[in-house]
Write an enzyme that holds these catalytic residues in place. Structure first.
Site, PDB file in Angstrom:
ATOM      1  N   PHE A   1     122.440  21.696  31.008  1.00 46.92           N
ATOM      2  CA  PHE A   1     123.016  21.085  31.833  1.00 46.92           C
ATOM      3  C   PHE A   1     124.553  21.935  32.092  1.00 46.92           C
ATOM      4  O   PHE A   1     125.237  22.048  32.641  1.00 46.92           O
ATOM      5  CB  PHE A   1     123.665  19.797  31.543  1.00 46.92           C
ATOM      6  CG  PHE A   1     124.462  19.842  30.049  1.00 46.92           C
ATOM      7  CD1 PHE A   1     125.410  20.190  29.653  1.00 46.92           C
ATOM      8  CD2 PHE A   1     123.455  19.039  28.845  1.00 46.92           C
ATOM      9  CE1 PHE A   1     125.879  19.988  28.543  1.00 46.92           C
ATOM     10  CE2 PHE A   1     123.924  19.222  27.830  1.00 46.92           C
ATOM     11  CZ  PHE A   1     125.252  19.541  27.211  1.00 46.92           C
TER      12      PHE A   1
ATOM     13  N   ARG B   1     137.267   6.890  28.908  1.00 44.68           N
ATOM     14  CA  ARG B   1     135.906   7.050  29.719  1.00 44.68           C
ATOM     15  C   ARG B   1     135.390   5.641  29.696  1.00 44.68           C
ATOM     16  O   ARG B   1     134.892   5.845  30.634  1.00 44.68           O
ATOM     17  CB  ARG B   1     134.841   7.899  28.702  1.00 44.68           C
ATOM     18  CG  ARG B   1     135.470   9.302  28.762  1.00 44.68           C
ATOM     19  CD  ARG B   1     134.638  10.293  27.719  1.00 44.68           C
ATOM     20  NE  ARG B   1     134.813  11.552  27.906  1.00 44.68           N
ATOM     21  CZ  ARG B   1     134.558  12.714  27.145  1.00 44.68           C
ATOM     22  NH1 ARG B   1     133.712  12.038  25.974  1.00 44.68           N
ATOM     23  NH2 ARG B   1     134.657  13.877  27.252  1.00 44.68           N
TER      24      ARG B   1
ATOM     25  N   ASN C   1     133.078  12.789  33.625  1.00 40.72           N
ATOM     26  CA  ASN C   1     133.677  11.836  32.599  1.00 40.72           C
ATOM     27  C   ASN C   1     135.218  12.231  31.980  1.00 40.72           C
ATOM     28  O   ASN C   1     135.762  11.973  31.176  1.00 40.72           O
ATOM     29  CB  ASN C   1     132.877  12.182  30.988  1.00 40.72           C
ATOM     30  CG  ASN C   1     132.891  13.154  30.489  1.00 40.72           C
ATOM     31  OD1 ASN C   1     133.547  14.527  31.051  1.00 40.72           O
ATOM     32  ND2 ASN C   1     132.041  13.484  29.393  1.00 40.72           N
TER      33      ASN C   1
ATOM     34  N   HIS D   1     138.590  15.864  28.404  1.00 39.16           N
ATOM     35  CA  HIS D   1     137.942  16.810  27.371  1.00 39.16           C
ATOM     36  C   HIS D   1     139.010  16.511  26.152  1.00 39.16           C
ATOM     37  O   HIS D   1     140.395  16.365  26.484  1.00 39.16           O
ATOM     38  CB  HIS D   1     137.822  18.023  27.760  1.00 39.16           C
ATOM     39  CG  HIS D   1     137.798  18.945  26.433  1.00 39.16           C
ATOM     40  ND1 HIS D   1     136.368  19.137  25.972  1.00 39.16           N
ATOM     41  CD2 HIS D   1     138.851  19.529  25.644  1.00 39.16           C
ATOM     42  CE1 HIS D   1     136.590  19.907  24.808  1.00 39.16           C
ATOM     43  NE2 HIS D   1     138.107  20.364  24.619  1.00 39.16           N
TER      44      HIS D   1
ATOM     45  N   ARG E   1     139.871  11.708  20.169  1.00 38.33           N
ATOM     46  CA  ARG E   1     138.794  11.375  20.497  1.00 38.33           C
ATOM     47  C   ARG E   1     138.054  10.026  20.482  1.00 38.33           C
ATOM     48  O   ARG E   1     137.295   9.495  21.658  1.00 38.33           O
ATOM     49  CB  ARG E   1     137.442  12.198  19.675  1.00 38.33           C
ATOM     50  CG  ARG E   1     137.542  13.616  20.266  1.00 38.33           C
ATOM     51  CD  ARG E   1     136.487  14.615  19.241  1.00 38.33           C
ATOM     52  NE  ARG E   1     135.125  14.238  19.582  1.00 38.33           N
ATOM     53  CZ  ARG E   1     134.511  14.918  20.848  1.00 38.33           C
ATOM     54  NH1 ARG E   1     135.064  15.517  21.389  1.00 38.33           N
ATOM     55  NH2 ARG E   1     133.182  14.520  20.779  1.00 38.33           N
TER      56      ARG E   1
ATOM     57  N   THR F   1     130.950  10.680  24.823  1.00 39.20           N
ATOM     58  CA  THR F   1     130.805  11.392  25.896  1.00 39.20           C
ATOM     59  C   THR F   1     130.107  10.774  27.169  1.00 39.20           C
ATOM     60  O   THR F   1     130.507  11.021  28.258  1.00 39.20           O
ATOM     61  CB  THR F   1     129.748  12.647  25.524  1.00 39.20           C
ATOM     62  OG1 THR F   1     130.006  13.072  24.255  1.00 39.20           O
ATOM     63  CG2 THR F   1     129.274  13.660  26.438  1.00 39.20           C
TER      64      THR F   1
ATOM     65  N   TYR G   1     133.353  26.314  26.686  1.00 48.61           N
ATOM     66  CA  TYR G   1     132.005  25.627  26.352  1.00 48.61           C
ATOM     67  C   TYR G   1     131.126  26.568  25.854  1.00 48.61           C
ATOM     68  O   TYR G   1     129.812  26.205  26.090  1.00 48.61           O
ATOM     69  CB  TYR G   1     131.576  25.001  27.526  1.00 48.61           C
ATOM     70  CG  TYR G   1     132.215  23.640  28.098  1.00 48.61           C
ATOM     71  CD1 TYR G   1     132.366  22.669  27.134  1.00 48.61           C
ATOM     72  CD2 TYR G   1     132.904  23.505  29.246  1.00 48.61           C
ATOM     73  CE1 TYR G   1     133.127  21.323  27.453  1.00 48.61           C
ATOM     74  CE2 TYR G   1     133.836  22.392  29.490  1.00 48.61           C
ATOM     75  CZ  TYR G   1     133.613  21.335  28.587  1.00 48.61           C
ATOM     76  OH  TYR G   1     134.539  20.126  28.920  1.00 48.61           O
TER      77      TYR G   1
ATOM     78  N   GLU H   1     140.890  26.296  21.389  1.00 50.08           N
ATOM     79  CA  GLU H   1     141.242  25.815  22.775  1.00 50.08           C
ATOM     80  C   GLU H   1     142.726  25.983  23.256  1.00 50.08           C
ATOM     81  O   GLU H   1     142.795  26.405  24.525  1.00 50.08           O
ATOM     82  CB  GLU H   1     140.557  24.519  23.047  1.00 50.08           C
ATOM     83  CG  GLU H   1     139.013  24.551  22.766  1.00 50.08           C
ATOM     84  CD  GLU H   1     138.607  23.146  22.595  1.00 50.08           C
ATOM     85  OE1 GLU H   1     139.236  22.149  23.059  1.00 50.08           O
ATOM     86  OE2 GLU H   1     137.326  22.764  22.487  1.00 50.08           O
TER      87      GLU H   1
HETATM   88  P1  DAT Z   1     132.547  15.954  24.709  1.00 52.88           P
HETATM   89  O1  DAT Z   1     133.179  16.265  25.960  1.00 52.88           O
HETATM   90  O2  DAT Z   1     132.526  14.353  24.341  1.00 52.88           O
HETATM   91  O3  DAT Z   1     133.041  16.510  23.640  1.00 52.88           O
HETATM   92  P2  DAT Z   1     130.310  17.763  24.392  1.00 52.88           P
HETATM   93  O4  DAT Z   1     131.123  18.520  23.853  1.00 52.88           O
HETATM   94  O5  DAT Z   1     128.954  17.477  23.815  1.00 52.88           O
HETATM   95  O6  DAT Z   1     131.055  16.106  24.860  1.00 52.88           O
HETATM   96  O7  DAT Z   1     129.731  18.145  26.004  1.00 52.88           O
HETATM   97  C1  DAT Z   1     130.859  18.932  26.845  1.00 52.88           C
HETATM   98  C2  DAT Z   1     130.559  18.327  28.148  1.00 52.88           C
HETATM   99  O8  DAT Z   1     129.355  18.606  28.884  1.00 52.88           O
HETATM  100  C3  DAT Z   1     130.524  16.645  28.529  1.00 52.88           C
HETATM  101  O9  DAT Z   1     131.965  16.318  28.192  1.00 52.88           O
HETATM  102  C4  DAT Z   1     129.816  16.371  29.550  1.00 52.88           C
HETATM  103  C5  DAT Z   1     128.836  17.860  29.453  1.00 52.88           C
HETATM  104  N1  DAT Z   1     127.520  17.134  28.828  1.00 52.88           N
HETATM  105  C6  DAT Z   1     127.297  16.836  27.619  1.00 52.88           C
HETATM  106  N2  DAT Z   1     126.129  16.457  27.372  1.00 52.88           N
HETATM  107  C7  DAT Z   1     125.588  16.195  28.598  1.00 52.88           C
HETATM  108  C8  DAT Z   1     124.193  15.767  28.898  1.00 52.88           C
HETATM  109  N3  DAT Z   1     123.293  15.501  28.064  1.00 52.88           N
HETATM  110  N4  DAT Z   1     123.980  15.833  30.294  1.00 52.88           N
HETATM  111  C9  DAT Z   1     124.934  16.325  31.084  1.00 52.88           C
HETATM  112  N5  DAT Z   1     126.190  16.818  30.881  1.00 52.88           N
HETATM  113  C10 DAT Z   1     126.563  16.819  29.370  1.00 52.88           C
HETATM  114 MG    MG Z   2     132.996  18.615  23.142  1.00 51.93          MG
END
Ligand code: DAT
Ligand code: MG
Length: 158
Positions: A59, A111, A121, A124, A94, A100, A51, A135
Site C-alpha cells: 500500500f 479515528r 484515517n 498520524h 495514540r 489504524t 513512512y 519526525e
Molecule cells: P498508524 O498510522 O496507526 O501508525 P502504520 O504506521 O502501521 O499505522 O501505517 C501508517 C499508515 O499507512 C496508516 O495510518 C494507514 C496506512 N496503512 C497501514 N496499514 C495499511 C493497510 N493494511 N492497508 C492500507 N493502508 C495501510
Molecule cells: Mg505509524
C-alpha cells in the site's frame, strides 16, 4: 533531557473535511502542551522519509499519494507529566487517535469517531519517543520546538 514529544499530523482528508479544530482540540483538552504547529504542503521526499519503514508494503504508493493529496497540519505535543501504562505522551496520544483501521478504533477515539477507512484515517501520531524526535526534526526541519512555560500542569497532575 527534554520531555517526551510526539509528532501528530492532520492528514489531507482531515484538513479537507474541516476537522483541524476538532482534532487539535482533543489533544489540547486532554491537557497536552502544544509546542509546534504548521500547515504545509508535503513533498514526496519528506512523505517517503516519514513512512520509510513501510516502503516495502504493497500500500506504500497509495499511502504516499494520499499524504501528497493536499495540505497537512503538523504539530508537536508534550505530555506535561502524562503517563499511561508506564509511558508518556507518545502512547497516550495514540490512545486518543485510536487503531489504524477506523472500523477497529474505539468510539471516543479520533479515528473511531471521525473516520471509516484505513486509507483515510485522518491523523498520524508517532509510535515511539525516538520517532517523536525523528519526525519532529523531519517535518520542522531543525526548527525545533517552542519552549514555553504552561501553567496548567499542577492542575492536571498531583
Ligand atoms: P498508524 O498510522 O496507526 O501508525 P502504520 O504506521 O502501521 O499505522 O501505517 C501508517 C499508515 O499507512 C496508516 O495510518 C494507514 C496506512 N496503512 C497501514 N496499514 C495499511 C493497510 N493494511 N492497508 C492500507 N493502508 C495501510
Ligand atoms: Mg505509524
Amino acid at each position: 533531557v527534554r520531555s517526551e514529544i510526539t509528532y501528530v499530523m492532520i492528514k489531507p482528508d482531515g484538513v479537507q473535511r474541516g476537522l483541524v479544530g476538532e482534532i487539535i482540540s482533543r489533544f489540547e483538552k486532554k491537557g497536552f502542551k502544544l509546542v509546534q504547529l504548521k500547515m504545509m504542503k508535503v513533498t514526496k521526499e519528506v512523505a517517503e522519509e516519514h513512512y520509510k519503514d513501510l516502503k516495502d508494503k504493497p500500500f506504500f504508493p497509495d499511502l504516499i499519494g494520499y499524504i501528497l493529496s493536499g495540505p497537512v497540519v503538523g504539530m508537536v505535543w508534550e505530555g506535561q507529566g502524562v503517563v499511561w501504562e508506564g509511558q508518556g505522551v507518545v502512547k497516550a496520544a495514540r490512545k486518543i487517535i485510536g487503531a489504524t483501521n477506523p472500523l477497529e478504533a474505539e468510539p471516543g477515539t479520533i479515528r473511531g469517531d471521525l473516520a471509516v477507512q484505513t486509507g483515510r484515517n485522518v491523523v498520524h501520531g508517532s509510535d515511539s519517543p525516538e520517532n517523536g524526535e525523528r519526525e519532529t526534526a523531519l517535518w520542522f526541519s531543525g526548527h525545533g520546538i517552542v519552549e514555553w512555560e504552561a501553567h496548567m500542569k499542577p492542575w492536571l497532575v498531583e
